[in-house]
Enzyme design. Structure first.
Site, PDB file in Angstrom:
ATOM      1  N   ASP A   3       0.825  -1.209   0.000  1.00 27.37           N
ATOM      2  CA  ASP A   3       0.000   0.000   0.000  1.00 27.37           C
ATOM      3  C   ASP A   3       0.859   1.259   0.000  1.00 27.37           C
ATOM      4  OD1 ASP A   3      -2.791  -0.629  -0.054  1.00 27.37           O
ATOM      5  OD2 ASP A   3      -2.590  -1.497   1.937  1.00 27.37           O
ATOM      6  N   PHE A   4       1.851   1.311   0.873  1.00 26.54           N
ATOM      7  CA  PHE A   4       2.633   2.532   0.978  1.00 26.54           C
ATOM      8  C   PHE A   4       3.573   2.729  -0.202  1.00 26.54           C
ATOM      9  CE2 PHE A   4       1.244   2.288   5.416  1.00 26.54           C
ATOM     10  CZ  PHE A   4       0.756   3.579   5.540  1.00 26.54           C
TER      11      PHE A   4
END
Length: 400
Positions: A173-174
């Site tokens: 996600d990051f």
């Protein structure tokens, strides 16, 4: 206005944000920290992360509060003709649109790239997805753990002889969020030169793959899938997390004089004369034998004792800290990284501040994570709606 501390680099840039959950919202949070006006377009029920997760700060989801500061919330039903028309009016005047639906969903709800580029040729349109638009996995649902598994990173993480494990942070996600920020800024720069917007695609899968350079090097050089080594380094030996008398510490070598420094720091200079450990390649070959010598030695002293000994040699060392320890560490405290925002219902909420420092156009946290629909009236007035129209839309259930 001259550049200076009163101005942020993205002041004047408006972003219409259709993202939910984590990767997209964290990307737009970063852009908001640097001055962008981010309008978070939510359904009447809101981003599902408002109610997701197990932890709350006050009456709010802790995760939502961490991913959505700096934004304005417009709660609107795009399934209605009026709701959709109002959203299109926003997009017509926007600089950036960000969405993280599965490929094809934005087209089905009427905000796909082709239509929006015709509506606003200067629009930078960013699509964040798990796997990208390619046919093989285009329609597969994907979250951070699923992307980690697919990317190979789970197969590379964990102890030898045991199953692979997730990385301890939502790295897919990051990584997707950070590449989305890069993509949007690059496209805005290109627009300055060409006058045209464009579509940028950010598949989380490809972002994670791009991070695996050290393991890809091993694979392409040998043709074999790399092993898992737990907390030990795959290439440099010794280098890993060792149990001390009162905790755990990371220590190791990275070439040059780092091996002699390490051997002296642990009080075993005689290792430098052992032919099994004479070169980096030989230490990799005999990593288990070397670990059997080193590990009992580390267990004899406290982490602080080892810190002092390694510091005296200028050797690589760090205690393995918990979150509570690093958040209260002087390095973090002196930087002012942990900041506090006042939220209208949750009270004082902690935030990790912008990690980037800029001398002329510094980022800032200046808006709490929005309540659902908190800025609906404000955004609609900016779009030209009068109070009577807004009241009618609310009564009709078009906006919240």
């Amino acid at each position: 206005m001259p550049w200076g501390s009163e101005m942020r680099v993205l002041d004047g840039i408006r972003i219409v944000d259709f993202t939910r959950h984590m990767a997209g919202p964290f990307a737009t949070l970063v852009l908001a920290d640097h001055g962008a006006d981010v309008i978070k377009v939510e359904s009447l029920e809101g981003d599902s992360s408002r109610t997701g997760g197990a932890d709350k700060l006050g009456d709010q989801s802790a995760l939502f509060l961490l991913w959505n500061r700096g934004k304005r919330s417009l709660s609107i039903d795009m399934r209605t003709a009026e709701g959709k028309a109002l959203v299109l009016d926003l997009i017509r005047e926007a600089d950036v649109l960000v969405e993280n639906y599965r490929p094809g969903v934005a087209d089905r709800i009427g905000i796909g790239y082709a239509a929006m580029a015709e509506l606003n040729p200067r629009l930078v349109y960013c699509s964040v997805s798990a796997f990208g638009p390619q046919a093989a996995l285009r329609d597969a649902p994907g979250t951070d753990p699923v992307v980690q598994a697919t990317s190979g990173i789970v197969s590379l993480t964990g102890e030898r002889g045991r199953d692979g494990v997730l990385v301890g942070a939502p790295i897919a996600d990051f990584t997707g969020a950070m590449y989305a920020v890069q993509a949007i800024l690059l496209a805005l720069l290109a627009r300055e030169r060409t006058g045209r917007g464009q579509h940028v695609e950010v598949p989380m899968l490809f972002g994670v793959l791009s991070m695996l350079t050290t393991r890809l090097g091993t694979y392409w050089a040998s043709g074999e899938d790399p092993e898992r080594f737990g907390s030990a380094h795959a290439v440099h030996v010794p280098y890993g997390a060792y149990r001390t008398a009162d905790g755990q510490a990371m220590a190791g070598t990275y070439g040059g004089e780092s091996w002699p420094k390490f051997a002296r720091a642990i009080g075993l200079p005689e290792l430098l004369e052992d032919p099994r450990f004479a070169t980096g390649a030989l230490r990799r070959e005999h990593r288990d034998a070397l670990a059997a010598i080193i590990e009992p030695v580390f267990a004899q002293r406290t982490t602080e004792d080892w810190r002092a000994r390694f510091a005296a040699e200028g050797a690589l060392f760090a205690p393995v800290l918990t979150l509570s320890e690093i958040l209260s560490h002087p390095q973090v405290e002196e930087a002012g990284l942990v900041q506090t925002l006042q939220h209208p219902t949750a009270g004082a909420i902690p935030q990790i501040g912008p990690p980037i420092s800029m001398s002329e156009t510094p980022p800032a946290i200046d808006r709490h994570p929005p309540l659902l629909g908190e800025h609906t009236d404000e955004v609609l007035r900016e779009a030209g709606c009068d109070d009577a129209t807004i009241a009618r839309l609310r009564a009709a259930g078009v906006v919240r």
